[in-house]
Scaffold this active site. Structure first.
Site, PDB file in Angstrom:
ATOM      1  N   ASP A  79       0.783  -1.164  -0.035  1.00  0.00           N
ATOM      2  CA  ASP A  79       0.067   0.089   0.123  1.00  0.00           C
ATOM      3  C   ASP A  79       0.738   1.318  -0.045  1.00  0.00           C
ATOM      4  O   ASP A  79       0.439   2.475  -0.583  1.00  0.00           O
ATOM      5  CB  ASP A  79      -0.758   0.118   1.260  1.00  0.00           C
ATOM      6  CG  ASP A  79      -1.766  -1.023   1.109  1.00  0.00           C
ATOM      7  OD1 ASP A  79      -2.375  -1.513   0.078  1.00  0.00           O
ATOM      8  OD2 ASP A  79      -2.505  -1.526   2.125  1.00  0.00           O
TER       9      ASP A  79
ATOM     10  N   ASP B 285       0.314   6.093   1.385  1.00  0.00           N
ATOM     11  CA  ASP B 285      -1.011   5.718   2.083  1.00  0.00           C
ATOM     12  C   ASP B 285      -0.783   6.406   3.480  1.00  0.00           C
ATOM     13  O   ASP B 285      -0.992   7.480   3.663  1.00  0.00           O
ATOM     14  CB  ASP B 285      -1.099   4.161   1.976  1.00  0.00           C
ATOM     15  CG  ASP B 285      -2.396   3.583   2.305  1.00  0.00           C
ATOM     16  OD1 ASP B 285      -3.421   4.767   2.472  1.00  0.00           O
ATOM     17  OD2 ASP B 285      -2.730   2.761   2.746  1.00  0.00           O
TER      18      ASP B 285
ATOM     19  N   ASP C 234      -0.296   2.276  10.126  1.00  0.00           N
ATOM     20  CA  ASP C 234      -1.655   1.534   9.873  1.00  0.00           C
ATOM     21  C   ASP C 234      -1.564   0.650  11.100  1.00  0.00           C
ATOM     22  O   ASP C 234      -0.923  -0.409  10.932  1.00  0.00           O
ATOM     23  CB  ASP C 234      -1.943   1.047   8.927  1.00  0.00           C
ATOM     24  CG  ASP C 234      -2.471   1.820   7.571  1.00  0.00           C
ATOM     25  OD1 ASP C 234      -2.633   3.051   7.894  1.00  0.00           O
ATOM     26  OD2 ASP C 234      -3.083   1.500   6.691  1.00  0.00           O
TER      27      ASP C 234
ATOM     28  N   ARG D 223      -6.785  12.069  10.165  1.00  0.00           N
ATOM     29  CA  ARG D 223      -6.691  10.679  10.576  1.00  0.00           C
ATOM     30  C   ARG D 223      -5.330  10.834  11.737  1.00  0.00           C
ATOM     31  O   ARG D 223      -4.356  10.241  11.608  1.00  0.00           O
ATOM     32  CB  ARG D 223      -6.221   9.760   9.653  1.00  0.00           C
ATOM     33  CG  ARG D 223      -7.469   9.513   8.672  1.00  0.00           C
ATOM     34  CD  ARG D 223      -7.241   8.182   7.695  1.00  0.00           C
ATOM     35  NE  ARG D 223      -8.478   7.936   6.827  1.00  0.00           N
ATOM     36  CZ  ARG D 223      -8.703   7.182   6.169  1.00  0.00           C
ATOM     37  NH1 ARG D 223      -7.501   6.257   5.685  1.00  0.00           N
ATOM     38  NH2 ARG D 223      -9.707   6.899   5.189  1.00  0.00           N
TER      39      ARG D 223
END
Length: 444
Positions: free
Chosen positions: A241, A265, A269, A321
């Protein structure tokens, strides 16, 4: 009765894990051939995650706050500047994680002391403490299946615990994602180590990882191919990603003193029922989607996700985010947020978010004054989610919309909170976020 309820809840979690893991395509993400090796790793990782899950996460958050308060009571520092000027004075350890190991001249001879310094949900991560020192001497990354001894890729795939350090300054361009085996520490202290303009780091179906003191930026997506993921196994990986660090079905992870920016990305994560994780003392800049905690609205196994985000600086050029959460329990404590462009903390699927003692400075944009975002659900749905703000300092018009049962706030009492005003403590606590520039034989 309490023990019976605890055992029942663990049993239900265990059943849901194994009923879902075999069927869900998402569990196989980027693994082209989900063979018996990967299946066993997934099962072992899920058991480790359940073992790491805290039935009463408030105990962890309260202990964290007590440790911070104890340190602050012992210092009379009045340094409040938010500017990132290079510090030239004597060594200072301004938060309890750093106070555990910093400012000791012999830190390089006692590197593994770091392993006992984590706080929050990732506090049990020991990385490669029980193994040998592995010195990376070669910054190349040319062979994905048979990596050259002395390279970072060769170090991270070994079976045994290893404490991985570097022989010199290095810029490492990863040709494919770097897939880590468990029980490893990547320790960049002493040199300028950069993972730059290549693939990122993957922590998938393993436990017990520490990454400390490196730069990660310019990460891009890679096409995949045959990649070795352990000393005795390799297989086909699909396209990555472009995350800086991807934590996938993993537990007992500590990310500390990293400087991260500009990945394709996310910067970090944390997905697929990863848990027992702390992200601390990091400096994040120049990125859109900063941190994703839970990547799928249908993956309810993320309810066991427990993450501490502490003493970080979320600086210039960040959009959103910071983090964005699904399910799980997230403790966001004593971080500096400056001028986010859309929102800071977002979520869906009823995550619990405890925001304590953070400093939120909104930008001049009137459309981005709100810290939180819940556009993924209607108010009649999200009003029951537990999103608490305690002791946060909201500057330049910043607002934080709380939700949930007001009675739930009683478990986060003032006795367990940081007594000093957030405006005074956060610049101090986060003053040395990011990589430190440590030099051997000098206090770090």
């Amino acid at each position: 009765m309490k023990m019976e309820a605890y055992q029942l809840s663990r049993l239900l979690l265990l059943l849901s894990f194994f009923a879902f893991s075999v069927l869900a395509p998402a569990v196989r993400a980027h693994i082209g051939d989900f063979d018996e090796v990967w299946k066993k790793r997934a099962q072992d990782a899920q058991k480790a995650a359940l073992d790491s899950y805290k039935e009463n996460p408030e105990d962890v958050t309260n202990q964290f706050n007590k440790n911070v308060r104890k340190l602050l009571q012992g210092t009379n520092s009045t340094r409040r500047s938010l500017k990132r000027k290079k510090y030239t004075g004597p060594c200072l350890a301004t938060n309890p994680i750093d106070a555990c190991w910093r400012c000791k001249k012999n830190w390089a001879q006692n590197r593994k002391k770091l392993a006992g310094c984590a706080m929050g949900f990732g506090h049990e991560a020991t990385g490669g403490k029980n193994g040998e020192i592995y010195v990376v001497t070669d910054g190349t990354d040319n062979d994905m299946v048979n990596p050259k001894p002395g390279t970072l890729r060769h170090a991270v795939i070994q079976k045994e615990p290893l404490w991985i350090i570097f022989a010199k300054d290095m810029i490492i361009k990863l040709e494919q994602e770097l897939i880590m085996a468990g029980d490893k520490t990547i320790d960049g202290r002493g040199f300028n180590v950069r993972i730059l303009n290549g693939a990122g780091i993957t922590i998938q179906f393993v436990k017990n990882i520490i990454i400390h003191g490196i730069h990660i930026h310019g990460i891009v997506s890679k096409e995949g191919g045959m990649i070795r993921d352990s000393i005795d196994h390799y297989g086909f990986r699909t396209q990555s990603d472009g995350d800086g660090i991807s934590i996938f079905g993993a537990s007992n992870i500590w990310l500390d003193h990293l400087s991260m920016s500009n990945c394709k990305d996310g910067l970090i994560d944390i997905i697929m029922a990863s848990t027992a994780i702390t992200v601390s003392n990091c400096h994040f800049t120049n990125h859109n989607e900063v941190m994703l905690f839970g990547g799928d609205n249908s993956y309810s196994q993320d309810k066991i996700m427990q993450v501490t985000v502490a003493f970080n600086r979320f600086g210039r050029g960040l959009v959103q985010r910071i983090p964005r959460c699904r399910f799980g329990f997230i403790h966001v404590v004593n971080n500096q947020y400056s001028n986010w462009l859309m929102y800071a903390i977002g979520g869906s699927q009823a995550p619990t978010i405890i925001s304590q003692g953070n400093r939120f400075t909104a930008s001049e944009n009137l459309a981005s004054k709100e810290v939180t975002k819940r556009d993924y659900a209607l108010p009649e749905v999200w009003k029951s989610w537990t999103w608490i703000s305690q002791g946060d300092l909201l500057l330049n018009g910043a607002t934080f919309t709380t939700s949930g049962d007001p009675k739930s706030k009683q478990q986060f009492t003032k006795a367990n909170m940081i007594k000093a005003a957030p405006g005074n403590t956060v610049p101090q606590l986060t003053k040395f976020s990011g990589t430190l520039g440590c030099k051997v034989n000098k206090p770090c």
